[in-house]
Design a protein around this motif. Structure first.
Motif, PDB file in Angstrom:
ATOM      1  N   GLN A   1       0.818  -1.227   0.000  1.00  0.00           N
ATOM      2  CA  GLN A   1       0.000   0.000   0.000  1.00  0.00           C
ATOM      3  C   GLN A   1       0.846   1.268   0.000  1.00  0.00           C
ATOM      4  OE1 GLN A   1      -3.842   0.272   2.196  1.00  0.00           O
ATOM      5  NE2 GLN A   1      -3.156  -1.655   3.074  1.00  0.00           N
ATOM      6  N   ILE A   2       2.099   1.149   0.405  1.00  0.00           N
ATOM      7  CA  ILE A   2       2.981   2.326   0.367  1.00  0.00           C
ATOM      8  C   ILE A   2       3.086   2.815  -1.088  1.00  0.00           C
ATOM      9  CG2 ILE A   2       5.366   3.133   0.710  1.00  0.00           C
ATOM     10  CD1 ILE A   2       5.546   1.177   3.085  1.00  0.00           C
ATOM     11  N   LEU A   3       3.065   1.850  -2.025  1.00  0.00           N
ATOM     12  CA  LEU A   3       3.142   2.233  -3.448  1.00  0.00           C
ATOM     13  C   LEU A   3       1.907   3.043  -3.844  1.00  0.00           C
ATOM     14  CD1 LEU A   3       4.448  -1.160  -4.931  1.00  0.00           C
ATOM     15  CD2 LEU A   3       5.806   0.881  -4.439  1.00  0.00           C
ATOM     16  N   ASP A   4       0.734   2.609  -3.338  1.00  0.00           N
ATOM     17  CA  ASP A   4      -0.508   3.358  -3.629  1.00  0.00           C
ATOM     18  C   ASP A   4      -0.402   4.779  -3.064  1.00  0.00           C
ATOM     19  OD1 ASP A   4      -1.285   0.830  -4.414  1.00  0.00           O
ATOM     20  OD2 ASP A   4      -2.578   0.470  -2.683  1.00  0.00           O
ATOM     21  N   GLU A   5       0.220   4.882  -1.892  1.00  0.00           N
ATOM     22  CA  GLU A   5       0.327   6.205  -1.252  1.00  0.00           C
ATOM     23  C   GLU A   5       1.276   7.121  -2.024  1.00  0.00           C
ATOM     24  OE1 GLU A   5      -1.686   7.186   1.132  1.00  0.00           O
ATOM     25  OE2 GLU A   5      -2.576   5.183   1.163  1.00  0.00           O
ATOM     26  N   ILE A   6       2.323   6.532  -2.611  1.00  0.00           N
ATOM     27  CA  ILE A   6       3.238   7.352  -3.431  1.00  0.00           C
ATOM     28  C   ILE A   6       2.445   7.925  -4.608  1.00  0.00           C
ATOM     29  CG2 ILE A   6       5.308   7.338  -4.902  1.00  0.00           C
ATOM     30  CD1 ILE A   6       6.439   5.085  -3.110  1.00  0.00           C
ATOM     31  N   GLU A   7       1.583   7.078  -5.204  1.00  0.00           N
ATOM     32  CA  GLU A   7       0.737   7.556  -6.309  1.00  0.00           C
ATOM     33  C   GLU A   7      -0.220   8.648  -5.808  1.00  0.00           C
ATOM     34  OE1 GLU A   7       0.427   3.482  -9.030  1.00  0.00           O
ATOM     35  OE2 GLU A   7      -0.998   3.801  -7.406  1.00  0.00           O
ATOM     36  N   ALA A   8      -0.807   8.387  -4.631  1.00  0.00           N
ATOM     37  CA  ALA A   8      -1.764   9.367  -4.088  1.00  0.00           C
ATOM     38  C   ALA A   8      -1.076  10.708  -3.801  1.00  0.00           C
ATOM     39  CB  ALA A   8      -2.402   8.815  -2.823  1.00  0.00           C
ATOM     40  N   ASN A   9       0.225  10.666  -3.519  1.00  0.00           N
ATOM     41  CA  ASN A   9       0.986  11.906  -3.285  1.00  0.00           C
ATOM     42  C   ASN A   9       1.486  12.522  -4.598  1.00  0.00           C
ATOM     43  OD1 ASN A   9       0.745  11.658  -0.540  1.00  0.00           O
ATOM     44  ND2 ASN A   9       2.777  10.792  -0.208  1.00  0.00           N
ATOM     45  N   ASP A  10       0.918  12.051  -5.707  1.00  0.00           N
ATOM     46  CA  ASP A  10       1.329  12.513  -7.043  1.00  0.00           C
ATOM     47  C   ASP A  10       2.841  12.361  -7.240  1.00  0.00           C
ATOM     48  OD1 ASP A  10       1.042  13.496  -9.616  1.00  0.00           O
ATOM     49  OD2 ASP A  10       1.280  15.591  -8.987  1.00  0.00           O
ATOM     50  N   TYR A  11       3.375  11.264  -6.751  1.00  0.00           N
ATOM     51  CA  TYR A  11       4.787  10.882  -6.940  1.00  0.00           C
ATOM     52  C   TYR A  11       5.776  11.825  -6.253  1.00  0.00           C
ATOM     53  CZ  TYR A  11       2.355   8.063 -10.354  1.00  0.00           C
ATOM     54  OH  TYR A  11       1.465   7.210 -10.958  1.00  0.00           O
ATOM     55  N   ASN A  12       5.276  12.616  -5.313  1.00  0.00           N
ATOM     56  CA  ASN A  12       6.220  13.456  -4.571  1.00  0.00           C
ATOM     57  C   ASN A  12       6.817  12.655  -3.416  1.00  0.00           C
ATOM     58  OD1 ASN A  12       7.732  15.263  -3.217  1.00  0.00           O
ATOM     59  ND2 ASN A  12       6.071  16.664  -2.673  1.00  0.00           N
ATOM     60  N   ASN A  13       7.850  11.897  -3.733  1.00  0.00           N
ATOM     61  CA  ASN A  13       8.556  11.165  -2.680  1.00  0.00           C
ATOM     62  C   ASN A  13       9.847  11.902  -2.314  1.00  0.00           C
ATOM     63  OD1 ASN A  13       9.513  10.599  -5.193  1.00  0.00           O
ATOM     64  ND2 ASN A  13       9.543   8.379  -4.974  1.00  0.00           N
ATOM     65  N   PHE A  14       9.927  13.172  -2.727  1.00  0.00           N
ATOM     66  CA  PHE A  14      11.088  13.986  -2.365  1.00  0.00           C
ATOM     67  C   PHE A  14      10.863  14.639  -0.997  1.00  0.00           C
ATOM     68  CE2 PHE A  14      11.154  14.397  -7.137  1.00  0.00           C
ATOM     69  CZ  PHE A  14      12.294  13.642  -7.327  1.00  0.00           C
ATOM     70  N   THR A  15       9.657  15.188  -0.821  1.00  0.00           N
ATOM     71  CA  THR A  15       9.425  15.912   0.433  1.00  0.00           C
ATOM     72  C   THR A  15       8.229  15.384   1.224  1.00  0.00           C
ATOM     73  OG1 THR A  15       8.081  17.533  -0.764  1.00  0.00           O
ATOM     74  CG2 THR A  15      10.413  18.073  -0.443  1.00  0.00           C
ATOM     75  N   LYS A  16       7.479  14.431   0.613  1.00  0.00           N
ATOM     76  CA  LYS A  16       6.309  13.884   1.305  1.00  0.00           C
ATOM     77  C   LYS A  16       6.547  12.410   1.572  1.00  0.00           C
ATOM     78  CE  LYS A  16       1.727  15.772   0.474  1.00  0.00           C
ATOM     79  NZ  LYS A  16       0.627  15.824  -0.483  1.00  0.00           N
ATOM     80  N   ARG A  17       6.395  11.979   2.806  1.00  0.00           N
ATOM     81  CA  ARG A  17       6.600  10.564   3.093  1.00  0.00           C
ATOM     82  C   ARG A  17       5.302   9.797   2.838  1.00  0.00           C
ATOM     83  NH1 ARG A  17      10.417   7.450   6.027  1.00  0.00           N
ATOM     84  NH2 ARG A  17       9.498   5.701   7.116  1.00  0.00           N
ATOM     85  N   ALA A  18       5.370   8.767   2.004  1.00  0.00           N
ATOM     86  CA  ALA A  18       4.178   7.953   1.743  1.00  0.00           C
ATOM     87  C   ALA A  18       3.869   7.154   3.013  1.00  0.00           C
ATOM     88  CB  ALA A  18       4.435   7.021   0.572  1.00  0.00           C
TER      89      ALA A  18
END
Ligand SMILES: CC(C)=CCC/C(C)=C/CC/C(C)=C/CC/C(C)=C/COP(=O)(O)OP(=O)(O)O
Length: 237
Positions: free
Chosen positions: A190-207
């Protein structure tokens, strides 16, 4: 013990006793399970990977994941046990366990891109970054662009393939082990789903998977743990 001595004798500056012990343990497991049992090559690979901050391609990244997480999966199988009624080959269960370790580690990497970049590390295939028109600078700058989104889609797709590969194997584990393994698989995926939900902002937003979703995963995992091993389902047709 021999492996620890071997690692110490390589005199890597800053390699603590604890780290040498871990590396030796990993080396031991890898020596036992890797089909190509080339110990010297693997020893050198582990020593290098402790300092490595870039990965040329997915093969190199896969080997990193193999050593840090795949081995954990492999070691778990004898501890958890295979269901006595399972008709699966031992090899297929180990492969699934390895796949889950790889899937988890890839997910971990994708979640932590920003955090790793701030430590000067990029655990992403350099050739695929280049193909997407991205450079190390882009990772350090941390701006979500369409190039980044399409690069991330490819990485997420691959991680999901490893989860999928792991799924059949979970059904072959002993009854008592299936629930926690299913739960960890569902939660981590589900962490992958959350990365998508964050519009792929894994630079400053933690999934992050929220509490409600985590709780919901438990009964779903329990339900799946009651399913008959996949190998039996097929043989009864
Ligand atoms: C599927 C079958 C047949 C068996 C199960 C085999 C298992 C248990 C596989 C999972 C192996 C595993 C737990 C690998 C480690 C995965 C991982 C990325 C852990 C993250 O560790 P940390 O880096 O401490 O996590 P945080 O970054 O979240 O703190």
């Amino acid at each position: 013990m021999a492996a620890i001595t071997l690692l110490r004798s390589a005199s890597l500056p800053g390699l603590s006793d604890a780290l040498a012990r871990d590396a030796a343990a990993v080396q031991h497991v890898c020596s036992s399970y890797l089909p190509n049992n080339n110990k010297e090559k693997k020893r050198r690979w582990i020593l290098c990977s402790l300092k490595k901050t870039r990965y040329k391609n997915f093969d190199e990244l896969y080997m990193y994941c193999y050593y840090v997480a795949g081995t954990v999966g492999l070691m778990s199988v004898p501890v958890m046990g295979i269901a006595p009624e399972s008709k699966a080959t031992t090899e297929s269960v180990y492969s699934a366990a390895l796949a889950l370790g790889i899937a988890n580690q890839l997910t971990n990497i994708l979640r932590d891109v920003g955090e790793d970049a701030r430590r000067g590390r990029i655990y992403l295939p350099q050739d695929e970054l280049a193909e997407a028109g991205l450079s190390d600078e882009d990772i350090f700058n941390g701006v979500v662009t369409n190039k980044w989104r399409s690069f991330m889609k490819r990485q997420i797709k691959r991680a999901r393939m490893f989860f999928e590969e792991a799924e059949r194997g979970v059904t072959e584990l002993s009854q008592a082990s299936r629930w926690p393994v299913w739960a960890s698989l569902l939660l981590y995926r589900q962490i992958l789903d959350e990365i998508e939900a964050n519009d792929y902002n894994n630079f400053t937003k933690r999934a992050y998977v929220g509490k409600a979703k985590k709780l919901l995963a438990l009964p779903v995992a329990y339900g799946r743990s009651l399913l008959m091993p996949y190998s039996l389902r097929n043989s009864q047709k």
